[in-house]
Structure formats: C-alpha cells, structure tokens
Design an enzyme around this catalytic site. Sequence first.
Site, mmCIF file in Angstrom:
data_model
loop_
_atom_site.group_PDB
_atom_site.id
_atom_site.type_symbol
_atom_site.label_atom_id
_atom_site.label_comp_id
_atom_site.label_asym_id
_atom_site.label_seq_id
_atom_site.Cartn_x
_atom_site.Cartn_y
_atom_site.Cartn_z
ATOM 1 N N GLU A 1 0.983 -1.078 0.277
ATOM 2 C CA GLU A 1 -0.053 -0.214 -0.053
ATOM 3 C C GLU A 1 1.023 1.338 0.035
ATOM 4 O O GLU A 1 0.494 2.111 -0.937
ATOM 5 C CB GLU A 1 -0.529 -0.421 1.064
ATOM 6 C CG GLU A 1 -2.089 1.020 1.165
ATOM 7 C CD GLU A 1 -3.424 0.397 2.369
ATOM 8 O OE1 GLU A 1 -4.318 -1.040 2.066
ATOM 9 O OE2 GLU A 1 -3.447 1.240 2.849
ATOM 10 N N HIS B 1 7.545 -25.817 0.813
ATOM 11 C CA HIS B 1 7.052 -27.379 0.473
ATOM 12 C C HIS B 1 5.546 -26.675 -0.068
ATOM 13 O O HIS B 1 4.778 -27.834 -0.925
ATOM 14 C CB HIS B 1 6.101 -28.251 1.448
ATOM 15 C CG HIS B 1 7.376 -28.818 2.657
ATOM 16 N ND1 HIS B 1 8.214 -30.182 2.415
ATOM 17 C CD2 HIS B 1 7.987 -28.366 3.317
ATOM 18 C CE1 HIS B 1 8.924 -30.400 2.855
ATOM 19 N NE2 HIS B 1 8.892 -29.173 3.625
ATOM 20 N N LYS C 1 -13.744 1.936 -2.596
ATOM 21 C CA LYS C 1 -14.708 2.157 -1.313
ATOM 22 C C LYS C 1 -16.119 2.860 -1.946
ATOM 23 O O LYS C 1 -16.529 2.957 -1.559
ATOM 24 C CB LYS C 1 -13.957 3.110 -0.461
ATOM 25 C CG LYS C 1 -13.046 1.891 0.763
ATOM 26 C CD LYS C 1 -12.839 3.227 1.383
ATOM 27 C CE LYS C 1 -11.022 2.520 2.627
ATOM 28 N NZ LYS C 1 -10.944 4.076 3.441
HETATM 29 O O1 PA5 Z 1 -3.469 1.631 6.112
HETATM 30 C C1 PA5 Z 1 -4.110 2.084 5.835
HETATM 31 O O2 PA5 Z 1 -4.092 3.853 5.684
HETATM 32 C C2 PA5 Z 1 -5.035 2.097 5.787
HETATM 33 O O3 PA5 Z 1 -5.012 -0.124 5.143
HETATM 34 C C3 PA5 Z 1 -6.299 2.060 6.265
HETATM 35 O O4 PA5 Z 1 -5.684 1.646 7.679
HETATM 36 C C4 PA5 Z 1 -7.141 1.183 6.011
HETATM 37 O O5 PA5 Z 1 -8.106 1.131 5.442
HETATM 38 C C5 PA5 Z 1 -8.415 1.259 7.642
HETATM 39 O O6 PA5 Z 1 -8.570 2.334 7.728
HETATM 40 P P1 PA5 Z 1 -9.081 3.362 8.944
HETATM 41 O O7 PA5 Z 1 -8.009 3.191 10.001
HETATM 42 O O8 PA5 Z 1 -9.332 4.621 7.819
HETATM 43 O O9 PA5 Z 1 -10.536 2.319 9.565
#
Ligand code: PA5
Length: 488
Positions: free
Chosen positions: A297, A348, A462
């Site tokens: 990410e 494995h 989203k």
């Molecule tokens: O790293 C990030 O920003 C995302 O993975 C968020 O943690 C995830 O989308 C959850 O978001 P939130 O903490 O606002 O619920």
Amino acid sequence: MTPVTLCYGNVLGPLLGPDRGPDPAALEAGGELCRRFEAAMAELHRRREAGELGFLDLPDDQALARQTGELADSFGQWFEAVVVVGIGGSGLGARALAEALLGPFWNERSDEERDHFPRLYFLENADPDTTRELLDRLDLRRTLFNVVSKSGGTAETLAQYLIIEDRLRSELGEEGVRGHLLFTTDPSTGPLRGLAGEREVPALPVPPNVGGRFSVLSPVGLLPAAVVGVDLDQLLDGARRMRDRCLTPSLRGNPAGLLATLLHAADVDRGQRVHVFMPYSDRLRGLALWFQQLWGESLGKRPTGSGSSPRRDPDPGAGPSPGDVQGPGDPGGVGPTPLAALGAVDQHSLLQLLMDGPRDKVVTFVRVRERDEPLPIPRSHPHRPALSRLGGHSLAELLDTELRATVEALRRGGRPSLTLEVDRLDAHSLGELFMLWQVAAVLAGALYGVNPLDQPGVELGKRLTLGLLDPGGEEGDGPPPDDPQWSV
Ligand code: PA5
C-alpha cells in the site's frame, strides 16, 4: 541484548555472481546506490520536518504510552476477552504483535496460564461467518470491544460496530453499550470520534500525522498489547533504538537504508519485483502479513515526485488519477509485489518457484536465534535412518538448519536474499522490526518517487461499494451488474 541484524551479503555480486547483484562499491560514498540512498534520506528529512512522519516520534511519546497503559490496566481487571475490531493498518499491526509475543494458543490457555490477562480476538473482515460465530461464543458481560479506525469511517469496521452495539444493547441494556466499548481513532475528526463524544465512550487518539499502516506503535497497537501484559517500555525502547540506527546518514550503518536501497535496486535494476518476506517462525506469520500491507500500500502507486525509479510515469505531475480510464499505452504505476510466506512450510509450496522459476524475486528471511524451548527430538528407531538421523537434534535446530540450507541453495542458483537475524522474539525486538520496516517503506517511497503515506487507489473501490449500498446517495451509483453474456 543483541540488536536486530541485517545480513545482506547474499544480494551482492561477490556472493551471487557478478551479474547477479550490485558491486559492494556501489554502497560506498560516491557509489550509485549510496547516491540514491542519500537522496531518499533527504526526502525523509524533508517529510519529517514538514511534520508528516509522526510514527518516528511515537517511541518518545511517553504521555500517550502512559495514557494507553493506564486505560488498559483499568479495563484489564474487568474483562475476560478483548476483541479488536479494525481492518488494514488498524488491525494487522496489533495482530502481528499479539501473535509474535503471545504465541499461537493464547486463547486456549487457562486463566492461570494467562496470568488472568484477557483472551484477545481480532475481527477484521466483514465476514458474517466469523463475526457471528465469535459474538455467539463470547460472554458479552465480560468482553471489551476496542473499535479501531483512524478515519472513523471505514465501512467494514462501522458495520461490525453496529452489529456489536446492537448485541450489547439487547443483552446488557444501554449502560452496557458504553461500558464495553473503547474506540481508537483520530483525536478530533471522523464519525467514531463524534460518536465517542455523544455516547461518552472512552476513546484513545491516533495522532493526526500517523497513518493507518504506520500506526502499530500508537494506541492502535499499544492498547491491545497492554491489555495482555506486553511491556510497552521495551517495545518502544526497541523502536527508539532502531529509529536512531535508521536515521544514520551512512548507508552501510543504516539497516532501513540498506533494505530500501537494495530491494528497490533489485526491482528497478534487475527486474526482481516480487519481494518475498519469509520468517522461519509461526509467531511471525502476522508480521509477514503486516509487511505485505505496508510494502504494497505504501509503494504500489503512480509516482508523484522525483525518485530514482526508471519505471516512473513519464509525466509525473500530470499523471491520471487512480481509477481514471487509462489509454492503451499507459504503463501503470510502480511498486514491488510483496508476498508473505512462512518457513519451513512454504519450502513445500513456494520454494520450487523461488529456486527455478523466473528470476523476478528477492526473499527477505527472518531468523530467530533463540527459542523459549527448542524441543528435543527423541533418539529412537536406530534401524530406520529417515527417523534416527533426526534424533538428538531439536525442532528449533531443524527449522534453523532448513533456513540456512535454503539461503545457500538460493545463493548457489544466483538468487538473491537478505536475512534479518533476531535474538529472541520479545517486545524489544518487535519494536525494532516494526520501526525498521516503516522507515524502509518511507525511504523506498522516495526511491520509487511515490508518496508512501497515501493510498489513493483504495478510494475508488470504497466509493463504488458505498454507491452500490446506497444508490443515488452522496457517493453516486455503484458499478453496473455483470453482463450475463460473459458469465458461464
Ligand atoms: O494503511 C492504511 O491507511 C489503511 O490500510 C487503513 O488502515 C485501512 O483502510 C483502515 O482505515 P481506518 O483505520 O481509517 O479504518
């Protein structure tokens, strides 16, 4: 206490073969990789001065750690189970920490074996099977729900919250709702913060400049750790010491700098764009998943700045927004593909591919030198060599030997790997590992020319979800239904 050590000889030319890895001279002052690293460090310092890298300061925030610890202590006496409700960065870090430090069967231990600390559960996915089954099993009178969301607006987490609130209300009444909830969210904005104020639910803050996947050392990870007795001082001390090592300006002395620079170079210079993370410890399976999210990410996106990645967008400033329809010649963005694995299990499963498949991978192993109990293998069956040769060793020795053999087999095939060596799995070494990879992600972001702190690509999914759930609502309509002519 030996600090976490990064062994990186097996990605370099002398051990792998001259065409298979960089020349060590590239790491020295004036060398190509050193120059890239220095530019990435300058970008890290720029972001830090701009106040964007709050995670670097978390180890020094005594007041926040104390507030979290005190709240955990006051709750700990009352509850037999704590359920952490959060997804992505709001769940993976706390789970990784708990799995590493509590071991695999914490929730099966008796009250005495757990020293009367609560059982700890995680609800991440909006999966009705898991959610229903867990809620049916818990004694809600003795359960605390820690609802974690930095934004306070994530659909999966809020949906779980609504179900939990409803269950609490119907079983325990209105007072029960308040007494069994604890939020962890932004200090001033978002739906969860609003609800906390309105309903008088206690709520811990996630500092505004600490993003989801960089939040494990904030109350997001600290609260669940503290309720089960993890030593927060040790965790934060490990993180602090690693942070200081990772801010050193010399590449050869900077473990995060080496990780980021060598993994980025493996990708953009040698096409090794699959970054496998493979600890040899069941307790670190959660850490591998946490790494996968952090790396994926943070780095997989369209470049916006000046990195050293040759694969960056030809016109970064004018690049299309995520989700825009792209022309046929669009090369996409940049970023390695992280892959969580587990040794020796994946010997494995994945090892054949790692050994003989495309040369597009680099593996980071994690070796744990000391175990609580190595577990000796009994000597027996002297006439059956397949059994007798194992006797007199231990499971810890077997696992460690397999790791060393795998590293060597890869090296002989000219396939690169790095190894992180950890003395013991304790709060201190976990603090080190979390901080190491977080700094590495920021440096790698600078090398790829991307902003490691945002996740614009997640937003379209989203919005489409909300559009489907609420057609004509503020998010617009969702996608059209599947065309039956393309289904079979
Ligand atoms: O790293 C990030 O920003 C995302 O993975 C968020 O943690 C995830 O989308 C959850 O978001 P939130 O903490 O606002 O619920």
